[in-house]
Design a protein around this motif. Sequence first.
Motif, mmCIF file in Angstrom:
data_model
loop_
_atom_site.group_PDB
_atom_site.id
_atom_site.type_symbol
_atom_site.label_atom_id
_atom_site.label_comp_id
_atom_site.label_asym_id
_atom_site.label_seq_id
_atom_site.Cartn_x
_atom_site.Cartn_y
_atom_site.Cartn_z
ATOM 1 N N ALA A 190 51.248 40.357 37.001
ATOM 2 C CA ALA A 190 49.861 39.921 37.206
ATOM 3 C C ALA A 190 49.422 38.969 36.105
ATOM 4 N N SER A 191 49.501 39.394 34.872
ATOM 5 C CA SER A 191 48.900 38.614 33.783
ATOM 6 C C SER A 191 49.820 37.534 33.247
ATOM 7 N N TYR A 267 61.092 52.363 29.316
ATOM 8 C CA TYR A 267 61.563 51.127 29.955
ATOM 9 C C TYR A 267 61.405 49.938 29.014
ATOM 10 N N LYS B 649 64.963 44.030 38.189
ATOM 11 C CA LYS B 649 64.132 42.999 38.802
ATOM 12 C C LYS B 649 64.756 42.477 40.101
ATOM 13 N N MET B 703 42.587 40.958 37.791
ATOM 14 C CA MET B 703 43.760 40.122 38.046
ATOM 15 C C MET B 703 44.781 40.221 36.903
ATOM 16 N N MET B 704 44.387 40.827 35.799
ATOM 17 C CA MET B 704 45.335 41.023 34.697
ATOM 18 C C MET B 704 46.254 42.210 34.976
ATOM 19 N N TYR B 706 46.342 43.897 38.451
ATOM 20 C CA TYR B 706 46.721 44.020 39.855
ATOM 21 C C TYR B 706 47.490 42.764 40.233
ATOM 22 N N ALA B 707 48.753 42.944 40.607
ATOM 23 C CA ALA B 707 49.643 41.781 40.730
ATOM 24 C C ALA B 707 49.687 41.218 42.138
ATOM 25 N N LYS B 710 52.312 35.158 43.142
ATOM 26 C CA LYS B 710 52.049 33.752 42.847
ATOM 27 C C LYS B 710 53.180 32.924 43.481
ATOM 28 N N ASP B 712 55.420 31.003 42.490
ATOM 29 C CA ASP B 712 56.784 31.015 41.936
ATOM 30 C C ASP B 712 57.455 32.382 42.025
ATOM 31 N N ASP B 713 56.744 33.386 42.546
ATOM 32 C CA ASP B 713 57.382 34.676 42.799
ATOM 33 C C ASP B 713 58.114 34.680 44.140
ATOM 34 N N PRO B 770 60.281 46.509 38.778
ATOM 35 C CA PRO B 770 61.578 46.550 38.088
ATOM 36 C C PRO B 770 61.850 47.926 37.474
#
Lengths: 289, 780
Positions: A190-191, A267, B649, B703-704, B706-707, B710, B712-713, B770
């Motif tokens: 997210a960040s 982790y 990942k 938004m920091m 909760y993902a 984007k 590029d993901d 991951p």
Amino acid sequence: MIPNNFEYIRANSVQEALQLLSQKGDGARLLAGGHSLIPAMKLRLNAPETVIDISGIQDLASIHRDGGRLHIGALVTHRTVETSDEVKSSCPVLSEAAALIGDPLVRNRGTIGGSLAHCDPAADYPALTLCLDAEIEATGPSGSRTIAADDFFVGMFETALQPGEMITRVTFPVLTRGTGAAYEKFSHPASRFAVVGVAAMVTLDGSGNCSSVRVAITGAGPSVFRATKVEQALTGKAPDEQAISDATQDVADPADLMSDISASAEYRAHLCSVLSRRALQRAVQAARG
Amino acid sequence: MANYIGSSLKRKEDRRFITGKGTYTDDIVLPNMTYAYIVRSPHAHARIKAIHADKALAHPGVVAVFTGKDLQDDGVNPLPTGWQITDSMIEPPHPVVAVDRVRYVGNPVAVVIANSRAAAKDAAELVEVDYEILPAVVDATRAIEKGAPTVHDEAPDNISFTWELGDKAATDDALSKAAHITRLEIVNQRLIPNAMEPRSAIGDYHPARDELTLYTSSQNPHLIRLLMCAFVLGIPEHKVRVVSPDVGGGFGSKIFHYPEEVIVSWASRKLGRPVKWTAERSESFLTDAHGRDHYTVAEMGIDKDGTILALRVNTIANLGAYLSTFAGGIPTWLYGTLLAGQYKYPHIYVQTKGVFTHTTPVDAYRGAGRPEATFVVERLMDTAARELGMDPAELRRKNFIPADAFPYETPVVLTYDSGNYEASLEKAMQIIDYQKWRDEQAKARNQGRLIGIGLSCYIEACGIAPSKVAGAIGVRAGLYEGASIRVHPTGQVTVYTGSHSHGQGHETTFAQIVADGLGVSPENVEVVHGDTAQIPFGMGTYGSRSLAVGGSAIWRAVEKIREKAKKIAAHKLEASEDDIVFEDGKWVVKGTDRALTLGEIALTAYVPHDYPEGLEPGLEENSFYDPANFTFPFGTHIAVVEIDPDTGKVQILRYVAVDDVGNVINPMIVDGQVHGGLAQGIGQALWEGAVYDENGQLLTGSMMDYAIPKADDLPHFEVDRTVTPCPHNPLGVKGAGETGTIASTVCIVNAVVDAVSHLGIKDIPMPLTPERVWRAIHGK
């Protein structure tokens, strides 16, 4: 998303900024790129009485090389570090790392001085600064002083800067043949801060052994730290794959690390090992040229 | 005349959007406007002992402070729920502003209204609320345990309803005789919608005319007007206009009738001034209805030869603190009915318990029940194939409903309209080169690399209909759509639709339909939506219904225009009506070159000097279209992933989506819908998930934390289609808005589990972070 009331003043020089800082006292904050301060103000987690905007001070926005030292002004943006030919040739790991900070908006606005002064425990530059043994120039009412990176990072959001001081410059070594560095980052989805970020610098002697190893880790603990066990284990040794792998087995103790919803301490400790190994392998490759 | 249907016209609406000239609710500034800021509960469960507003009232610029009691004393009713699931469903009152108890963090407690946003916010910090903090429960499986804190006194065991569908006895019997049972425990985690535009509402009351206009970022303004007027405020609908101007995304979260719409409307009536409220992003996280949140135990009984015999599903659905507008319907009718998937197994039984917790209300979120059902079915298919030693594609193929079996009645009350599941599976496998990846996977395993291939063969049910079925399953609304077409004297056309675009591109797609239907250029067709003063009536946009239902309504109106135009053309061309045909965009006397265009006919209709006897002047038609059935898009998605064994990942190497959404009006727009849906569905699989702590504090409130994915993901999406038209609507179209989220979540999870299955791993809970994957690989 509305901050508390505050006074906004634009400073046009370092001297003016310092005067304002001393005049306004504890309630004043410096504003550079604003990507940490402004969100905190909007969430009312930070409510300065006065915001002193230093973003227009041109003297602090340049990069230049002076022999074996690369000087980066405090107001140089991440994007400039990412794309600067001078940085790419003198200290490529910095460009590589700057490209991994946040997103393009953050990189276009955020500054190296702002990032270091804010000292977020998951920011990227602290790892680079500490690993590369950089020097931070702090300027206050009585002039400038140089703080070694090893002395600069005190704790979470806490640095060696004194009240009334501001960062004016960060000086990195120019990496010459025989020395290589790399940064490995595991980003928060997210960040895009580092869940763990590891910067490694290796200098090889004439026989290919490590004469110096520095490894710095951000994101994992409450503050950036050096992985001294790894450094010691490799110094004087030939950095082959096995040696690096052995040296990075137990890089950090989970008890010293942070645990949150994005990653447990266990982790994070594991990532410290994996990323240290990868960063060291790449740093050694770079050192060998 | 060009054939606009089927061509990728650039979106007419994008000129204003990409130049920043859209008009969203928060862009509207009215004279003398005030601003509301809502004081919200910081506790998940507490009794309100007292509210002290004196300091806030004394703050400069403050106009009023209202509490829940003020609204209640003034006769404001609780918010209704629009879907009754069982006769005994418990519907506790949902006060617009909390009166004595708060039940989730973010529950409105008081409203501060001031002359500026900043003054309202500053004053809100001065409102003092004395709370007696009470124990909270956030997990639905815990909420139904004995001794759990009670959310509503009306539901002492926290259960709103227990719903079931299918033949339990036959299912139990088939399972008891099955050679093999595949069983999974599934957590379909809670998601937070996060439309790009935060919710916003303005109440604008004119005392002299006793008229109220509500501007609101809603997906269905007519429904909001109906619910607010008839149930909450008790004011006449003809004195209320609801406008939903440009709306920046919804994903379902803007379907519902929210407290803030009532607050600004009521407060504007009290104050005689416009009142605006716009959510901060933190409020969006806390108060937009959340999605999913199921705990499920599912068992599939299979014969020795891989024939599936029965499916039994037990689900506990977290409804949050109150019943949101369509809350009950999502984990029941929109979920249980989809459990047949693409397969012909004869017995299904599903039971869902709807459970209250001290969390944000849960309701429809893109896919709404169907992704959850697809997740259950397709996870079971992959798991069963592995347990039986069959290829997952082969097991699916063996159990498909054959292409010649349509219309096909499932054991869970739906009748699938059309399909060809084999064809879409074949196409997807061919595009991705399935066997090559199986070989790659085997090679990779020998090298210690982890490659996985995931399949998802999904069914979607969209355009819920007809209204009599909606009524029979407890929906307190009809599910038709309205349309009106006005042909202007010079031949330009305005289309009024009850569908509501909040990103779907209706202004383009609908213009293409009308352009082909009436022989004009799409530039000469204006589509109007989102205003109850302009549109006859509308049911709005959700459940991928706009084209199948709203588009069909428009087509019906086109047909009516064409009928009347034919009469006028016959008169003008001195031919019999039977000899007039609509060809190449003109009304032509069959076999001649004598023809009239829409413009010529329209001018005649509005200047009817030389005109058919008895025919009304003008050229304008209304239509209300109530479809005969749902329509059922389907498809196959295949993903290939590689996992970093060191970190866990996941990297998506390829993603192929073959969808069948019936006929396609604008391929570019459909591709865009698929891409967006894939991003959200993959987001759930790998990154997204609401996390509450045990006290009911939302830990993923920004938004920091909760993902959301984007760019590029995500990988390059390889999107293709098969076309099996819908047989029962005039355009032959299905729906494309939700297929991506329905198919992709389970596709990715299947791929990841496939990559590590040789290590003895059967399942990994979502999101597949991951750390979770790493723990699974290393048995930690």
